[in-house]
Design a protein around this motif. Structure first.
Motif, PDB file in Angstrom:
ATOM      1  N   ARG A 688       0.852  -1.187   0.000  1.00  0.00           N
ATOM      2  CA  ARG A 688       0.000   0.000   0.000  1.00  0.00           C
ATOM      3  C   ARG A 688       0.894   1.246   0.000  1.00  0.00           C
ATOM      4  O   ARG A 688       1.874   1.320   0.733  1.00  0.00           O
ATOM      5  CB  ARG A 688      -0.874   0.009   1.241  1.00  0.00           C
ATOM      6  N   ILE A 707      -9.243   8.996 -10.491  1.00  0.00           N
ATOM      7  CA  ILE A 707      -8.574   7.951  -9.710  1.00  0.00           C
ATOM      8  C   ILE A 707      -9.124   6.578 -10.074  1.00  0.00           C
ATOM      9  O   ILE A 707      -8.371   5.604 -10.268  1.00  0.00           O
ATOM     10  CB  ILE A 707      -8.743   8.228  -8.204  1.00  0.00           C
ATOM     11  N   LEU A 711      -6.852   3.551 -11.626  1.00  0.00           N
ATOM     12  CA  LEU A 711      -6.734   2.259 -10.930  1.00  0.00           C
ATOM     13  C   LEU A 711      -7.133   1.125 -11.857  1.00  0.00           C
ATOM     14  O   LEU A 711      -6.473   0.078 -11.928  1.00  0.00           O
ATOM     15  CB  LEU A 711      -7.614   2.253  -9.677  1.00  0.00           C
ATOM     16  N   GLY A 718      -7.962  -0.759  -5.257  1.00  0.00           N
ATOM     17  CA  GLY A 718      -8.001   0.485  -4.491  1.00  0.00           C
ATOM     18  C   GLY A 718      -7.458   0.308  -3.090  1.00  0.00           C
ATOM     19  O   GLY A 718      -7.075   1.298  -2.443  1.00  0.00           O
ATOM     20  N   GLU A 719      -7.389  -0.936  -2.568  1.00  0.00           N
ATOM     21  CA  GLU A 719      -6.890  -1.169  -1.218  1.00  0.00           C
ATOM     22  C   GLU A 719      -5.404  -0.818  -1.092  1.00  0.00           C
ATOM     23  O   GLU A 719      -4.899  -0.623   0.009  1.00  0.00           O
ATOM     24  CB  GLU A 719      -7.101  -2.635  -0.829  1.00  0.00           C
ATOM     25  N   LEU A 721      -4.037   1.844  -2.322  1.00  0.00           N
ATOM     26  CA  LEU A 721      -3.857   3.291  -2.424  1.00  0.00           C
ATOM     27  C   LEU A 721      -4.470   3.951  -1.197  1.00  0.00           C
ATOM     28  O   LEU A 721      -5.614   3.695  -0.826  1.00  0.00           O
ATOM     29  CB  LEU A 721      -4.537   3.838  -3.687  1.00  0.00           C
ATOM     30  N   GLU A 722      -3.688   4.803  -0.545  1.00  0.00           N
ATOM     31  CA  GLU A 722      -4.186   5.577   0.590  1.00  0.00           C
ATOM     32  C   GLU A 722      -4.010   7.059   0.271  1.00  0.00           C
ATOM     33  O   GLU A 722      -2.971   7.468  -0.254  1.00  0.00           O
ATOM     34  CB  GLU A 722      -3.423   5.225   1.874  1.00  0.00           C
ATOM     35  N   LEU A 744     -14.817   7.054  -2.951  1.00  0.00           N
ATOM     36  CA  LEU A 744     -13.486   6.448  -3.074  1.00  0.00           C
ATOM     37  C   LEU A 744     -13.344   5.242  -2.141  1.00  0.00           C
ATOM     38  O   LEU A 744     -12.681   4.250  -2.485  1.00  0.00           O
ATOM     39  CB  LEU A 744     -12.410   7.486  -2.760  1.00  0.00           C
ATOM     40  N   LYS A 745     -13.964   5.311  -0.975  1.00  0.00           N
ATOM     41  CA  LYS A 745     -13.879   4.204  -0.031  1.00  0.00           C
ATOM     42  C   LYS A 745     -14.510   2.942  -0.628  1.00  0.00           C
ATOM     43  O   LYS A 745     -14.054   1.814  -0.397  1.00  0.00           O
ATOM     44  CB  LYS A 745     -14.558   4.566   1.284  1.00  0.00           C
ATOM     45  N   VAL A 749     -10.187   2.462  -1.461  1.00  0.00           N
ATOM     46  CA  VAL A 749      -9.190   3.465  -1.086  1.00  0.00           C
ATOM     47  C   VAL A 749      -9.359   3.799   0.392  1.00  0.00           C
ATOM     48  O   VAL A 749     -10.477   3.944   0.889  1.00  0.00           O
ATOM     49  CB  VAL A 749      -9.349   4.742  -1.943  1.00  0.00           C
TER      50      VAL A 749
END
Length: 850
Positions: A688, A707, A711, A718-719, A721-722, A744-745, A749
């Protein structure tokens, strides 16, 4: 369905036809109003106005050359579609149609050689006068000759130029022409303009009767539109074609009145001279003529009067009597000292004596005030001497036109041109012109001066948080307060929005560089302007920034404005003094900033900025092994000329220049390319990586979609990317922020709140937003000591994170002491130089590196 298709085809055909109109235009030689140019193209005032409108509406103009009477015949027969420069009358309206808005204003004039000595209508007796065949001038002169019983002959010609040729050839004594054409011929022929002017007329474009109503409607609309804009091509065309003639200093409508009054006056003189010669046999006719004359003079919207050599009134028409509110008997025999205030009477006496002593006609503007009246009246007055039979001056005749309304309009237009309508202060145009004048005086030995630029800080927030009306009210109050603080010799203006300018002068002989009171006075002015303002029922506090430069610090006005702007920018950025004087240091900083902006744009274009990664670790105890949680992406920039540039310098610069979206895409592309190759301890999917996102990036349209698309294109979950956000993002537009974060969550993300404790985020915001972790700012970690406030803050953040079920990551862990202290407090996730410095992504590709 078939009907709908037919209607659609009909509409398309109609539109096509409307855009393909061919008009045959009659053109007779009457420069500068209508003519052909050297290439055989339509030209002149009417020609260029018509071509301007035709180009706008896709008309095709086909010029048809013809003489005046031939053009009229072609129009009547429908063989041409449109004919410019036509005066509208009852007879012509039986076979032609006209639009309503005049295309041009014109009048006619008689021209003759100097030796003809034609100065009034009676001088036309036993003369031949050339006149355009079938024109309104021909009709008018016929009636004039008949009414005055003159033995004059009219000589019809096919063109105005033929009339002037006839004068030169000796075929006629004088010729009639419109003023625009005639004045241009005076320079070419040995011919002068006589005082005889007549027929002030409006001229139009004419079309065959019953045809082209749509063309006439379009002409009306376009002429109104062009005339409404004083900077339109309409006035440029007239100015260009009239450039060789003398400029009028009064409006056109006043000239019309003067032309009419001149004609009336000529009629008066004519009647008097003619009736004197025939007094014996026409006593009754004289009385009737006098009555008709009085009727005419009393009906004219002008002030007509006669004075004797002692300047006593001998005659006054009804307009004069209305002005004085007296009858004729009460005016006769009195002077201006009996009717106006003394100042006005003195001015009128000097003007009248000049006419009587010189025996020459004179004209000038007058500002007259009646006794007991405060508001002055503005007149344009023409005065001519009166002679007896022995050519001795016996008095004068005056014709005055009230131009008060015009003067008021002129002053209003000037006010709009030079003053800000909201605050009443001078506007940008006035201030820049005044600055140019003052600086010119300084360069030519005048005293030094000061240019100060002022700006209301965070003015936009007043508009957004209160209302735009409140913002306008604040600007008005600010302008009033600013003006009240200045001396009479100083001037303030509003340049636009919330930006103001002040020009100050030094006292004679004072060196502003050594003036210790200047800074103190300007500082007091800033403080005074920063005091609270009462906006309705609410009190609003503002801060004001000021940038100052001296005339002696500049080579030209451009340097002055740039220096004041730079000093103002410096004042807005500093948290200390809101008053900044321009100096070479500010100039160097500005040059460096400009160099950095250019280099940053180039670096973005060439993608020469590089992402460095710093790992984040977890260690539960001293004995436990380090476990890599992921990385934080940190952008680095090395420029060939500037060297290494700190993110603390180029990130704010990118924000101010609107470059953050470009930087965001560059960082995201490099991070997504590196993720598959990075080592990963806690996830089989990959390592990550956290990237920083500014408030402006987060609100940028399409941010979430961009985004998601990247991705997907990279094939990365997405997990991995923070997004690290700051507290400033949370307090601005919380609803939109929460919505974007939730979207986004759902992509996997995660979110970390960066530099927690340095901003103003409330617990309510933290609970509402889908945060995963808090990052303790490195400034608190670095300065932790037993019992100090930084240690207390760190303990509080850790406790808060646990209560909100958020992970806690401590930044800036640089020593083993930091590590043990944080573990004792219950923090087990770390990032800092103690573990690893930021390095290029290639550095971390190997597991052994981590």
């Amino acid at each position: 369905m078939r009907n709908l298709l037919a209607i659609a085809l009909l509409l398309l055909a109609s539109e096509s036809m409307a855009q393909d109109v061919t008009l045959k235009v009659g053109v007779y030689d009457n420069p500068p109003k209508i003519m052909f140019d050297e290439y055989g193209q339509l030209s002149g005032i009417h020609g260029q106005i018509l071509m301007t409108i035709a180009q706008r509406h896709n008309w095709q103009l086909v010029p048809v050359e013809c003489d005046w009477d031939q053009c009229l015949k072609l129009l009547r027969e429908g063989r041409i579609d449109i004919f410019p420069d036509v005066v509208k009358n009852d007879e012509r309206e039986t076979w032609a149609s006209f639009h309503n808005e005049p295309a041009l204003l014109s009048w006619s004039q008689l021209y003759a050689p100097k030796e003809e000595k034609i100065t009034n209508l009676l001088d036309l007796n036993n003369k031949r006068v050339a006149v355009l065949r079938d024109s309104v001038q021909e009709e008018y002169l016929k009636q004039l000759i008949e009414n005055f019983d003159l033995n004059s002959e009219l000589y019809p010609v096919q063109s105005l130029a033929e009339g002037f040729d006839a004068v030169v050839a000796g075929k006629v004594n004088a010729t009639s022409a419109d003023q625009l054409f005639g004045d241009k011929q005076v320079a070419e022929y040995d011919i002068e303009m006589t005082p005889i002017m007549f027929l002030p007329n409006e001229v139009f474009f004419a079309v065959p009767k019953g045809f082209h109503s749509d063309i006439l409607t379009t002409l009306d609309r376009e002429l109104k539109r062009l005339k409404a804009d004083e900077n339109s091509v309409y006035y440029e065309i007239i100015e260009r074609w009239s450039s060789g003639q003398s400029r009028l200093t009064i409006p056109v409508y006043v000239w019309w009145l003067i032309a009419v009054l001149a004609l009336l006056f000529s009629t008066v003189v004519g009647f008097n001279l003619l009736l004197r010669r025939k007094v014996a046999e026409k006593t009754k006719a004289l009385a009737e003529s006098k009555y008709r004359l009085n009727t005419i003079l009393d009906s004219v919207e002008a002030y007509i009067f006669i004075k004797d050599k002692e300047l006593k009134y001998q005659y006054a028409n009804q307009q004069v009597l209305k002005l004085f509110k007296l009858n004729l008997d009460s005016v006769i025999g009195r002077t201006d000292y009996d009717l106006f205030d003394k100042s006005t009477a003195d001015t009128l006496k000097a003007f009248d004596n000049k006419v009587i002593k010189s025996g020459k006609r004179a004209a000038q503007g007058e500002v007259n005030t009646l006794p007991g009246e405060k508001k002055p009246l503005h007149f344009w007055s023409v005065k001519v001497p009166l002679y007896d039979t022995n050519r001795n001056v016996i008095g004068l005749c005056g014709i005055s036109t009230d131009i008060s309304e015009y003067q008021s309009m002129k002053e209003e237009i000037q006010s709009l041109a030079y003053f800000d309508p909201l605050t009443g202060l001078a506007n940008r145009r006035f201030m820049l012109e005044r600055l140019k004048d003052e600086f010119y005086r300084y360069l030519n030995g005048g005293d030094d001066g000061v240019l100060a630029m002022l700006d209301i800080d965070q003015f936009k927030k007043v508009n957004d948080s209160v209302s735009h009306d409140a913002g306008d009210e604040l600007l008005v109050l600010f302008g009033q307060r600013l003006e009240s603080e200045l001396l009479q010799t100083e001037i303030a203006g509003r340049l636009g929005a919330d930006e103001f300018m002040v020009l100050l002068k030094s006292k004679s002989g004072t060196n502003l560089l050594e003036d210790k009171n200047l800074r103190q006075r300007l500082q007091v002015l800033v403080e005074r302007l920063s005091e609270p303002y009462q906006l309705g029922e609410k009190t609003e506090s503002v801060s004001v920034s000021m940038g100052v430069t001296l005339f002696s610090d500049a080579q030209n006005t451009g340097d002055l404005l740039q220096g004041a702007d730079l000093a103002l920018s410096q004042a807005k950025e500093t948290k200390a003094s809101k008053l900044q004087f321009f100096n070479t240091g500010i100039q160097r900083e500005f040059n460096y900033r400009q160099q950095m902006i250019a280099g940053l744009r180039q670096a973005i274009t060439t993608e020469s900025l590089e992402v460095y990664l710093q790992p984040q670790y977890q260690q539960l105890t001293d004995e436990a092994s380090l476990c890599c949680l992921g990385f934080e992406a940190l952008l680095r920039w090395h420029d060939e000329e500037l060297g290494w540039v700190s993110p603390a310098e180029f990130i704010p610069l990118a924000e101010s220049q609107g470059l953050m979206p470009d930087l965001h895409r560059l960082v995201l592309n490099q991070v997504l390319a590196a993720i598959p190759q990075l080592p990963h301890d806690l996830s089989d999917k990959g390592a990550r990586v956290a990237i920083n996102v500014s408030a402006s990036q987060f609100k940028y349209p399409g941010f979430v979609e961009d985004i998601e698309a990247r991705l997907t294109a990279a094939g990365i979950s997405g997990e991995l990317l923070e997004l690290e956000v700051t507290e400033s993002l949370l307090i601005d537009d919380i609803e939109n922020t929460a919505a974007n974060m939730e979207r986004l969550k759902r992509l996997g993300v995660t979110f970390a709140l960066d530099d927690f404790g340095t901003g103003y985020a409330s617990l309510g915001y933290l609970k509402r937003l889908p945060l995963n972790s808090l990052k303790i700012d490195q400034s608190f970690v670095r300065d932790m000591k037993n019992g100090n406030s930084d240690e207390a803050i760190v303990r509080t953040v850790i406790a808060l994170g646990k209560s909100l079920d958020l992970a806690i990551i401590a930044e800036g862990v640089e020593t083993e002491e930091h590590l043990h202290k944080l573990q004792e407090m219950g923090c087990f996730c770390f990032q800092g130089y103690y573990f690893a410095r930021p390095e290029p992504s290639d550095f971390w590709i190997s597991d052994e590196r981590v």
